[in-house]
Design an enzyme around this catalytic site. Structure first.
Site, PDB file in Angstrom:
ATOM      1  N   GLU A 117      75.245  15.805  21.194  1.00  0.00           N
ATOM      2  CA  GLU A 117      74.039  16.152  20.443  1.00  0.00           C
ATOM      3  C   GLU A 117      73.639  14.969  19.579  1.00  0.00           C
ATOM      4  O   GLU A 117      74.493  14.231  19.095  1.00  0.00           O
ATOM      5  CB  GLU A 117      74.297  17.374  19.556  1.00  0.00           C
ATOM      6  CG  GLU A 117      74.789  18.595  20.309  1.00  0.00           C
ATOM      7  CD  GLU A 117      75.312  19.668  19.368  1.00  0.00           C
ATOM      8  OE1 GLU A 117      74.607  19.982  18.385  1.00  0.00           O
ATOM      9  OE2 GLU A 117      76.423  20.172  19.594  1.00  0.00           O
ATOM     10  N   LYS A 119      72.591  13.132  16.254  1.00  0.00           N
ATOM     11  CA  LYS A 119      72.942  13.356  14.843  1.00  0.00           C
ATOM     12  C   LYS A 119      71.710  13.092  13.994  1.00  0.00           C
ATOM     13  O   LYS A 119      71.306  11.948  13.813  1.00  0.00           O
ATOM     14  CB  LYS A 119      74.082  12.426  14.430  1.00  0.00           C
ATOM     15  CG  LYS A 119      74.610  12.666  13.030  1.00  0.00           C
ATOM     16  CD  LYS A 119      75.790  11.757  12.743  1.00  0.00           C
ATOM     17  CE  LYS A 119      76.357  12.052  11.367  1.00  0.00           C
ATOM     18  NZ  LYS A 119      75.400  11.753  10.288  1.00  0.00           N
ATOM     19  N   ASP A 121      69.354  12.936  10.666  1.00  0.00           N
ATOM     20  CA  ASP A 121      69.589  12.504   9.300  1.00  0.00           C
ATOM     21  C   ASP A 121      68.741  13.345   8.359  1.00  0.00           C
ATOM     22  O   ASP A 121      67.558  13.068   8.127  1.00  0.00           O
ATOM     23  CB  ASP A 121      69.229  11.016   9.164  1.00  0.00           C
ATOM     24  CG  ASP A 121      69.888  10.388   7.945  1.00  0.00           C
ATOM     25  OD1 ASP A 121      70.771  11.033   7.361  1.00  0.00           O
ATOM     26  OD2 ASP A 121      69.512   9.260   7.589  1.00  0.00           O
ATOM     27  N   TYR A 229      72.402  23.490  14.988  1.00  0.00           N
ATOM     28  CA  TYR A 229      73.355  22.880  15.920  1.00  0.00           C
ATOM     29  C   TYR A 229      74.705  23.587  16.042  1.00  0.00           C
ATOM     30  O   TYR A 229      75.521  23.206  16.880  1.00  0.00           O
ATOM     31  CB  TYR A 229      73.610  21.418  15.533  1.00  0.00           C
ATOM     32  CG  TYR A 229      74.106  21.221  14.107  1.00  0.00           C
ATOM     33  CD1 TYR A 229      75.425  21.494  13.753  1.00  0.00           C
ATOM     34  CD2 TYR A 229      73.262  20.743  13.124  1.00  0.00           C
ATOM     35  CE1 TYR A 229      75.874  21.307  12.462  1.00  0.00           C
ATOM     36  CE2 TYR A 229      73.702  20.540  11.829  1.00  0.00           C
ATOM     37  CZ  TYR A 229      75.018  20.829  11.504  1.00  0.00           C
ATOM     38  OH  TYR A 229      75.463  20.652  10.222  1.00  0.00           O
ATOM     39  N   LYS A 316      78.319   6.555  15.437  1.00  0.00           N
ATOM     40  CA  LYS A 316      77.198   6.007  14.682  1.00  0.00           C
ATOM     41  C   LYS A 316      76.607   4.803  15.414  1.00  0.00           C
ATOM     42  O   LYS A 316      77.336   3.898  15.826  1.00  0.00           O
ATOM     43  CB  LYS A 316      77.656   5.580  13.276  1.00  0.00           C
ATOM     44  CG  LYS A 316      78.312   6.699  12.476  1.00  0.00           C
ATOM     45  CD  LYS A 316      77.394   7.876  12.248  1.00  0.00           C
ATOM     46  CE  LYS A 316      76.364   7.596  11.192  1.00  0.00           C
ATOM     47  NZ  LYS A 316      76.852   7.545   9.822  1.00  0.00           N
ATOM     48  N   CYS A 410      86.253  -8.668 -18.637  1.00  0.00           N
ATOM     49  CA  CYS A 410      85.392  -7.495 -18.449  1.00  0.00           C
ATOM     50  C   CYS A 410      83.994  -7.789 -18.971  1.00  0.00           C
ATOM     51  O   CYS A 410      83.831  -8.247 -20.111  1.00  0.00           O
ATOM     52  CB  CYS A 410      85.985  -6.288 -19.180  1.00  0.00           C
ATOM     53  SG  CYS A 410      84.940  -4.815 -19.099  1.00  0.00           S
ATOM     54  N   CYS A 413      83.567  -5.153 -22.254  1.00  0.00           N
ATOM     55  CA  CYS A 413      84.373  -5.208 -23.488  1.00  0.00           C
ATOM     56  C   CYS A 413      85.096  -6.540 -23.665  1.00  0.00           C
ATOM     57  O   CYS A 413      85.833  -6.720 -24.646  1.00  0.00           O
ATOM     58  CB  CYS A 413      85.371  -4.049 -23.513  1.00  0.00           C
ATOM     59  SG  CYS A 413      86.680  -4.189 -22.263  1.00  0.00           S
ATOM     60  N   CYS A 428      89.886  -3.715 -15.494  1.00  0.00           N
ATOM     61  CA  CYS A 428      89.876  -3.885 -16.938  1.00  0.00           C
ATOM     62  C   CYS A 428      90.929  -2.935 -17.509  1.00  0.00           C
ATOM     63  O   CYS A 428      90.806  -1.716 -17.338  1.00  0.00           O
ATOM     64  CB  CYS A 428      88.506  -3.554 -17.523  1.00  0.00           C
ATOM     65  SG  CYS A 428      88.498  -3.477 -19.333  1.00  0.00           S
ATOM     66  N   CYS A 434      86.975   0.651 -23.388  1.00  0.00           N
ATOM     67  CA  CYS A 434      85.885   0.077 -22.600  1.00  0.00           C
ATOM     68  C   CYS A 434      84.829   1.156 -22.355  1.00  0.00           C
ATOM     69  O   CYS A 434      85.107   2.154 -21.678  1.00  0.00           O
ATOM     70  CB  CYS A 434      86.433  -0.453 -21.275  1.00  0.00           C
ATOM     71  SG  CYS A 434      85.213  -1.290 -20.247  1.00  0.00           S
TER      72      CYS A 434
END
Length: 674
Positions: A117, A119, A121, A229, A316, A410, A413, A428, A434
């Site tokens: 079938e 697919k 979207d 489906y 896919k 980071c 921070c 970090c 943070c």
């Protein structure tokens, strides 16, 4: 009203409903109009007038209800009767060959047919029918529960409100995709452009957003369609996936005609090759092919992993690629402290959307591709969803180009970053200082799959933190309406909804609370397993590394993360506060008056088709009486409960391991030894 006149009005109403339903079916499902729009509108107005004059004849599934008008302020969360699983993805024909080999190991060397079938979207939907009438429509949500969008779905004219024929089950669910055809999408955008509004980005997101519009009259104006489906339920009147599609089509559903039965994988490959080149001729978005084992009995034998059916695989299509310029690189900090580099791109159209940003994943990926600011890069959507850079066009690199130096501190921070041995990402370590980590943890805590706090979204969490009202998720339970009202965009009702939503979260079950705590590597599935095993937070917090590793499917990495979490003094303080506020930190066992421990310590594998029980009923009976249901036969299996058509591979394995094979009659005797 005389009895004669009463029956005459009722018959007129029923005849009009049947006629309009037929015209809807011809136009929206068969694409074959048998009446003009004007004639249809005249008959619909006649029906509306009769129904308004005779409210006692109201029918929630009347064609007049498709125009919408009902307003839904809050969409109720509803549990799916049958879980909505996601599909495993494959990106090559070799992946499909490997998948078939895994199937054959479970079933034995049986002859397999596949249903292929396309697919589509769109937005996944589960629609429940009882006695041939639409009673509920629920979004996928997290697969276990979703939003009740029945009012909106009823406005989609390709979805039957009453089924045709009479050979459908008493009750069943049918799954499909709500999609927006290209033509309708373009028309909607053209209308927006003409009035100076911003057009929608892509059909999929527009279709998904339509389902959550509060005014169903607005949904009715959008040219949505639903492609069905899969049918799920008890005592289905067919034995294969393809026959299920035919049955659904006969009942009045819009089932795509492109589906085809393949007798082997080569025929599957032929189907894939054809649609990989012809998919652009379709009126809606499609990003691949779904391949399913056709035989429903084999589907039951194969079962499910924690996330996906073993009997289905999505292939896919290769992603679209475009070239654009990398303008800059920035760095994001996640709730666990993980640093994600982000490519900021010159805007470009890709697979129906405008792409301005793409993930660069980590320092190794940047170094491997030698990605630099100013480069022309090739971008694709991984699985048609997340944009990523796959290569650099070195022929267009500027002469003054310099290599990218990954950040050492980071960006939020300024704490020096760390990178653990064997891990790809930098982190970090300033876990409690943070801001993005603190905000991220609270946002995770309130999320749908965690504490599901209504009235509180991600932006509001940031607003609360930035105004000093919350510093961790325990602070949420001390919020008062008067604290929140001074904040930007906060009215009395919004503040009350937020406080009430936080209060209602105290009813959320322990497994969801455990997931909400944000322990690294503890996702939904792991949280459920830990909650089921330890029953409460105190037992879990005192578990040793060895204790945790011995829990089913809990590895050393997860076990160490759990221990690290509970060894942290601040985490322990927060949990004690949450306990005082009334958050659920233990499993509330449902009392089953018929439960026993007669099967305690025994593991059963269920295989085949049964007459006294459905497979789910049989598994529940095992668990209700203290037994454990295994997904596959191993040396730990004590009994195999076998019905008709037991898979030959399971039969062979049980025989080799000398595991007793019992019938459902034998099983019933075990439950009633006297």
């Amino acid at each position: 009203m005389t009895n004669f006149l009463y029956m005459d009005v009722l018959n007129t109403i029923q005849n009009l409903r049947e006629e309009l339903n037929l015209h809807n079916y011809n136009y929206y499902v068969l694409d074959n109009a048998t009446i003009s729009d004007y004639e249809f509108d005249v008959k619909l107005k006649q029906l509306q007038d009769l129904e308004n004059a005779n409210p006692e004849f109201f029918d929630a599934n009347s064609p007049t209800q498709r125009v919408g008008g009902a307003v839904t302020k809050n969409f109720q969360t509803v549990a799916h009767t049958h879980r909505m699983y996601s599909l495993d993805n494959s990106y090559s024909k070799e992946d499909l060959l490997d998948w078939e080999n895994r199937i054959q190991k479970v079933l034995g060397n049986v002859d397999l047919q596949y249903t292929c079938e396309l697919k589509y979207d769109g937005a996944s939907i589960s629609i429940t029918y009882e006695k041939g009438k639409l009673v509920r429509a629920v979004t996928r949500g997290d697969g276990f529960q979703g939003d009740d969008v029945t009012t909106n779905v009823k406005t989609i004219r390709s979805i039957p409100l009453h089924l045709k024929g009479d050979n459908y089950p008493e009750k069943f669910d049918i799954r499909g995709e709500i999609i927006l055809p290209f033509a309708g999408f373009e028309k909607m955008n053209q209308e927006l452009i003409e009035i100076g509004e911003t057009p929608y980005s892509n059909p999929r997101n527009t279709a998904s957003g339509s389902l959550k519009l509060q005014d169903s009259a607005l949904v009715a104006k959008r040219p949505l369609e639903c492609l069905l489906y899969f049918v799920t339920g008890e005592k289905l009147p067919f034995t294969s996936q393809f026959d299920g599609l035919i049955a659904a089509r006969n009942w009045g559903f819009k089932v795509p005609n492109e589906a085809k039965v393949a007798n082997n994988l080569q025929e599957v490959f032929d189907f894939i090759d054809f649609w990989d080149t012809h998919r652009h001729d379709l009126p809606y978005e499609t990003d691949g092919v779904v391949v399913k084992v056709n035989n429903l009995h084999y589907q039951e034998e194969l079962g499910y992993t924690a996330k996906s059916p073993r009997w289905a695989m999505a292939y896919k299509f290769k992603s679209e690629q475009v070239a654009t310029e990398l303008e800059s690189i920035t760095y994001q900090v996640g709730r666990t402290g993980s640093i994600t580099p982000v490519a900021n791109l010159k805007a470009v159209q890709l697979a129906g959307t405008i792409v301005k940003r793409a993930s660069l994943h980590n320092a190794d990926q940047i170094k491997k591709l030698d990605i630099r600011v100013g480069d022309t890069v090739f971008v694709e959507k991984g699985g048609e969803i997340i944009p990523k850079i796959i290569a650099v066009d070195l022929t267009k690199r500027p002469e003054n180009s310099v290599p990218t130096e990954y950040i050492t501190h980071c960006p939020e921070c300024q704490t020096e970053l760390i990178r653990n041995e064997g891990e790809a990402n930098h982190y970090c370590p300033n876990f409690y200082g943070c801001p993005p980590q603190i905000i991220g943890r609270i946002q995770h805590y309130i999320s749908r799959k965690a504490m599901d706090i209504e009235g509180l979204g991600g932006e509001t969490v940031a607003l609360l933190y930035n105004n000093g009202l919350v510093h961790n998720y325990a602070d949420l339970y001390e919020l008062k309406v008067e604290d929140i009202l001074p904040l930007e965009r906060m009215a009395q009702k919004s503040a009350e909804n937020l406080v009430n939503g936080v209060g209602n979260s105290k009813k959320i079950p322990f497994e969801s609370v455990l997931f909400a705590l944000g322990i690294r590597f503890v996702g939904e599935t792991v949280a459920k397993k830990l909650a089921k095993h330890y029953k409460n937070i105190d037992a879990l917090s005192q578990a040793s590394l060895m204790d945790l590793v011995l829990v089913d499917e809990i590895g050393e990495r997860i076990a160490k993360s759990v221990i690290d979490f509970f060894e942290n003094a601040e985490n322990r303080i927060i949990i004690e506060r949450l306990k005082q506020y009334g958050v659920q930190f233990e499993v509330i066992e449902k009392v089953n008056l018929n439960a026993t421990t007669i099967l305690s310590g025994k593991t059963f594998v269920v295989s085949g088709v049964f007459t006294q029980f459905s497979r789910d009923e049989l598994k529940k009976a095992i668990e209700d009486n203290g037994g454990k249901v295994g997904s596959s036969i191993s040396a730990k299996t004590d009994y195999v409960v076998a019905g008709d058509n037991m898979g030959p591979a399971k039969l062979e394995k049980a025989s080799k391991l000398n595991i007793p094979i019992i019938s459902e009659i034998d099983f019933m005797a075990m439950l009633n030894p006297n």
